[in-house]
Design a protein around this motif. Structure first.
Motif, mmCIF file in Angstrom:
data_model
loop_
_atom_site.group_PDB
_atom_site.id
_atom_site.type_symbol
_atom_site.label_atom_id
_atom_site.label_comp_id
_atom_site.label_asym_id
_atom_site.label_seq_id
_atom_site.Cartn_x
_atom_site.Cartn_y
_atom_site.Cartn_z
ATOM 1 N N THR A 97 57.722 59.449 60.851
ATOM 2 C CA THR A 97 56.625 58.645 60.332
ATOM 3 C C THR A 97 55.785 58.085 61.499
ATOM 4 O O THR A 97 56.317 57.697 62.534
ATOM 5 C CB THR A 97 57.164 57.520 59.413
ATOM 6 O OG1 THR A 97 56.072 56.801 58.925
ATOM 7 C CG2 THR A 97 58.097 56.570 60.125
ATOM 8 N N GLY A 98 54.484 58.155 61.323
ATOM 9 C CA GLY A 98 53.572 57.637 62.351
ATOM 10 C C GLY A 98 53.370 58.573 63.526
ATOM 11 O O GLY A 98 52.786 58.200 64.540
ATOM 12 N N LYS A 101 50.904 63.350 61.605
ATOM 13 C CA LYS A 101 50.770 64.469 60.651
ATOM 14 C C LYS A 101 49.446 64.373 59.905
ATOM 15 O O LYS A 101 48.670 65.319 59.876
ATOM 16 C CB LYS A 101 51.940 64.461 59.635
ATOM 17 C CG LYS A 101 53.304 64.593 60.274
ATOM 18 C CD LYS A 101 54.419 64.549 59.259
ATOM 19 C CE LYS A 101 54.568 63.203 58.578
ATOM 20 N NZ LYS A 101 54.995 62.109 59.449
ATOM 21 N N THR A 102 49.219 63.199 59.288
ATOM 22 C CA THR A 102 47.993 63.036 58.496
ATOM 23 C C THR A 102 46.763 63.147 59.390
ATOM 24 O O THR A 102 45.757 63.731 58.996
ATOM 25 C CB THR A 102 48.020 61.671 57.766
ATOM 26 O OG1 THR A 102 49.256 61.563 57.080
ATOM 27 C CG2 THR A 102 46.881 61.545 56.787
ATOM 28 N N HIS A 103 46.884 62.617 60.596
ATOM 29 C CA HIS A 103 45.752 62.689 61.538
ATOM 30 C C HIS A 103 45.366 64.153 61.789
ATOM 31 O O HIS A 103 44.190 64.510 61.759
ATOM 32 C CB HIS A 103 46.148 62.014 62.849
ATOM 33 C CG HIS A 103 45.082 62.061 63.886
ATOM 34 N ND1 HIS A 103 44.044 61.165 63.923
ATOM 35 C CD2 HIS A 103 44.868 62.934 64.913
ATOM 36 C CE1 HIS A 103 43.255 61.462 64.930
ATOM 37 N NE2 HIS A 103 43.726 62.534 65.546
ATOM 38 N N SER A 210 51.365 54.431 56.332
ATOM 39 C CA SER A 210 52.380 55.471 56.242
ATOM 40 C C SER A 210 52.345 56.170 54.881
ATOM 41 O O SER A 210 52.296 55.537 53.843
ATOM 42 C CB SER A 210 53.746 54.836 56.445
ATOM 43 O OG SER A 210 54.736 55.795 56.264
ATOM 44 N N SER A 211 52.370 57.463 54.925
ATOM 45 C CA SER A 211 52.361 58.214 53.664
ATOM 46 C C SER A 211 53.761 58.181 53.080
ATOM 47 O O SER A 211 54.721 58.523 53.754
ATOM 48 C CB SER A 211 51.943 59.650 53.918
ATOM 49 O OG SER A 211 50.763 59.622 54.655
#
Ligand SMILES: Nc1ncnc2c1ncn2[C@@H]1O[C@H](COP(=O)(O)OP(=O)(O)OP(=O)(O)O)[C@@H](O)[C@H]1O
Length: 762
Positions: A97-98, A101-103, A210-211
């Motif tokens: 997490t963090g 990935k989303t970035h 966080s997703s």
């Protein structure tokens, strides 16, 4: 028939920059990247020397200086090319997490991540490809797996979970997931934003946004190319591809993230599915062909085709550079390394229906050729029938195919309203959750501020006490020094020396006691300082949380407003289009009516004039005919009268002739008697000569009478014939007269009507 080829899962690792929190914590970087190799150093020291770094090589490796564009060009761009050639592809982002990935997948605005860039590229290529003969249909869907349950992010319905199913032709699919037809890059961006807003996000200590769920954004591309073959046969080739862009929720350690309650439950569900993913990867990387535990989690079921199936798959592993995350980063690097050896079996996808259609068309073409060459194995008629059957089947399938495209577009349009309402409601739900959380955060900040104030009061009091004790200590020390000096000045054996020594001892005790107090105060101040620092850190976090909540609220409110505005705009433009169409229709109708009226007015005027002229002519003609008819009737009347006279005359003449005939007949009869008498007198003996003379004279007279009778008879016959003739003439004259009378009456009526303009006598 498209053959499949094997393709290894490709792996890219990207290390993000050190975060400000990591920097603030004084974290050290333990990652180095060289070419496609990543090295990680264990930060824990053994025996004073650091361990040797561990190195892993991948298909791509990026450090914190890598750009979004560079990453897309390596990883996203080739996938678009492949998709348009009919190949499925999957990118899944894995990592703590963090870790970014989303970035990498979505991006944080500008510059954008892989998905928005891939979208831009896809639409520009689709536009370039679209011609009269090549058409593309693009659809998207967006789902999340939250606590093992699948939710539709584009049409989020409360308490509705979707099921993952498997179909022999369709493969793995999500039942009931809405697939929306998209026409432009902007359409896709709107849907990404809407879906993203619905996605479950919660704050943890590791990452403010966080997703909490795994998300899968799917783009489907259908490309149809129509090709005219010889002899009027059309061949249609259809290529289908599916791009799965998966952003996994981060793996996490509850201790580190500080997760509690719901967030802890989410975390354990996330870890469970990631563990299942790890098990699948391990099984596949060991080359196992069966008993792959896909069914152990919803995530692995969804990714079944992407891991060991028909898809080109890329795993993007995201890592943090900080020593603090050593264990997690090493775990990710190992996980990613294992995935490299998974082999997929990829093939170009042709639509099943389309393939049959193409085969049918080819079959028909073959039959036609056979027939043309006089072949057909002697069963020409049979082949014709077969060709007709095949043609009918093909038409049916073509229309089914066409309607399925149309159906998709229609369905997508129909879904819009329902979808907007659901998205609005879901965002509303997120907004109220975030608002509640914001309230809690604000209360927390308030509490922390009160604590901080108390602490600082305590600190101030402690400082004042400290300073007081310190100055007392200093006074004691000065007193002691003076007592020492006084003591030193006393000569040995002086009785005052014992007294001075006692006072000095008491001072020393007091100094020691104050020192202890000061030491304890110092330690307590240190603890309070630490507490204050912690409080400050928590306050910073809570304030950041508040900023994030505000940002989220702003974004969601903006999104909701955008949906409403979009709806209004759509409604407005639909209304305007309707009004415009109605106005245009009305204008066209009025124009048509005007033209028609003008035309008919001209026609009426023209017709009126023509009729007038014709009527006048007709009236004149009728008048003339009437006059002629009158004259003819008149003449007939005269003729009739004359004939009647003649008839009367003939009748008189006949009567006269008849009377004369009768008289002559009488005379003849009398003569007959006389002749008979004369004959009998001559036979009785009288003088022959006289009697003979008489007889001869009477004979003579008789002949004359006979002659006269004949002449009268003749005359009577002539009279009769004339009478008959006159009678016939009379009959004709009467008939003519009746006819003339009738036609006269008719003409008069017509004349009257013509004069009244009543009847079109033309
Ligand atoms: N390559 C990068 N360059 C700059 N900033 C980055 C990069 N990667 C990540 N970040 C930043 O790090 C933070 C965390 O990133 P991100 O949200 O993408 O992590 P994540 O792995 O998706 O987390 P989670 O699993 O919790 O959703 C974000 O603020 C993001 O902007």
């Amino acid at each position: 028939m498209a053959s499949s080829e094997s393709s290894n899962v490709r792996v890219a690792v990207r290390c993000r920059p050190m975060s400000s929190r990591e920097k603030a914590q004084g974290c050290q970087a333990i990652i180095s990247v060289e070419d496609n190799q990543i090295s990680i150093t264990d930060p824990t020291e053994t025996g004073g020397s650091k361990r040797e770094p561990k190195a892993f090589s991948y298909d791509f490796a990026y450090d914190w200086t890598s750009s979004q564009e560079g990453v897309h060009l390596d990883l996203g761009a080739p996938i678009v090319e492949k998709a348009l050639q009919g190949y499925n592809a999957t990118i899944f982002a894995y990592g703590q997490t963090g870790s970014g990935k989303t970035h990498t997948m979505m991006g944080g605005g500008t510059p954008d991540g892989i998905i928005p860039r891939l979208n831009t590229q896809l639409f520009s290529e689709v536009q370039g490809l679209t011609t009269d003969t090549t058409k593309c249909l693009v659809t998207v869907s967006y789902l999340e797996i939250y606590n093992e349950v699948v939710h539709d992010l584009l049409n989020p319905k409360k308490d509705v979970s979707l099921k993952i199913r498997e179909h022999p032709d369709l493969g793995i699919y999500v039942d009931g997931l809405c697939e929306l037809v998209v026409k432009s890059e902007a359409d896709v961006l709107t849907l990404i934003e809407q879906g993203g807003a619905v996605r479950k996000v919660a704050s943890t200590n590791m990452n403010e946004r966080s997703s909490r769920s795994h998300s899968c954004f799917t783009i489907k591309v259908e490309k149809k190319t129509t090709e005219e073959l010889s002899d009027g046969v059309t061949r249609e080739t259809s290529l289908n591809s599916k791009l799965n862009l998966v952003d996994l929720a981060g793996s996490e350690r509850s201790k580190k993230t500080g997760a509690t309650g719901n967030t802890l439950k989410e975390g354990s569900s996330i870890n469970k599915s990631l563990l299942a993913l790890g098990n699948v990867i391990t099984a596949l990387s060991e080359g196992r062909l069966s008993h792959i535990p896909y069914r152990d989690s919803t995530l692995t079921r969804l990714l079944q085709e992407s891991l060991g199936g028909n898809a080109q798959t890329l795993m993007l592993a995201a890592i943090s550079p900080a020593d603090y995350n050593y264990d997690e980063t090493l775990g990710t690097l190992r996980y990613a390394h294992r995935a490299k050896s998974i082999q997929n079996s990829v093939k170009c996808n042709e639509d099943v229906n389309e393939k049959v259609i193409r085969e049918l068309k080819e079959e028909i073409e073959k039959l036609r050729q056979q027939l043309l060459q006089g072949g057909g194995g002697g069963g020409g008629g049979g082949d014709n029938e077969e060709a007709a059957v095949l043609q009918a089947r093909m038409d049916e399938m073509l229309s089914a195919q066409k309607s399925s495209w149309e159906e998709k577009e229609k369905l997508s349009k129909q879904l819009e309203e329902e979808r907007h309402n659901n998205v609005n409601a879901a965002i509303g739900q997120v907004v109220s959750e975030v608002k509640a959380k914001k309230m809690e955060t604000m209360k927390g900040i308030k509490r922390l501020q009160v604590q901080k104030e108390n602490l600082s009061k305590k600190q101030k009091q402690a400082k004042a006490d400290y300073d007081k004790t310190k100055s007392e200590l200093q006074a004691d020390m000065a007193q002691y020094q003076k007592a020492q000096t006084d003591f030193d000045a006393l000569p040995p054996g002086d009785p005052k020396r014992d007294e001075a020594e006692g006072a000095m001892g008491a001072l020393l005790d007091s100094i020691e006691a104050k020192r202890a107090i000061l030491l304890a105060a110092k330690e307590s101040a240190e603890r309070t300082r630490k507490d204050a620092r912690k409080l400050d850190a928590r306050l910073t976090e809570e304030r950041a949380e508040l900023v994030a909540s505000n940002g989220l609220l702003d974004q969601n409110e903006r999104l909701r407003a955008a949906i409403v505005a979009e709806e209004r705009e759509k409604f407005q433009s639909e209304k305007e289009a309707l009004v415009e169409a109605a106005v245009e229709e009305e204008k066209r109708r009025i124009l048509e009516q005007k033209e028609e009226m003008e035309k008919s007015a001209d026609e009426i005027r023209e017709g009126f004039l023509q009729k007038e002229a014709l009527l006048e002519g007709k009236i004149k003609k009728l008048e003339l005919e009437g006059r002629e008819s009158d004259a003819r009737t008149e003449a007939h009347m005269n003729d009739k009268e004359e004939l009647e006279n003649k008839l009367a005359e003939a009748e008189v003449a006949l009567d006269y002739a008849q009377a004369e005939v009768a008289e002559l007949r009488g005379k003849i009869a009398a003569k007959d008697v006389e002749i008979a008498e004369a004959k009998s007198a001559r036979v009785g003996g009288g003088e022959g000569t006289d009697a003979e003379g008489e007889e001869a004279r009477k004979d003579e007279e008789y002949k004359i009478f006979k002659g006269l009778l004949g002449a009268f008879d003749e005359e009577r016959r002539r009279f009769r014939a004339r009478l008959r003739e006159q009678e016939l003439l009379m009959q004709d004259a009467v008939r003519d007269m009746l006819y003339l009378k009738e036609s006269n009456d008719e003409l008069r009526l017509k004349l009257k009507q013509a004069a009244d303009w009543d009847v079109d006598i033309l």
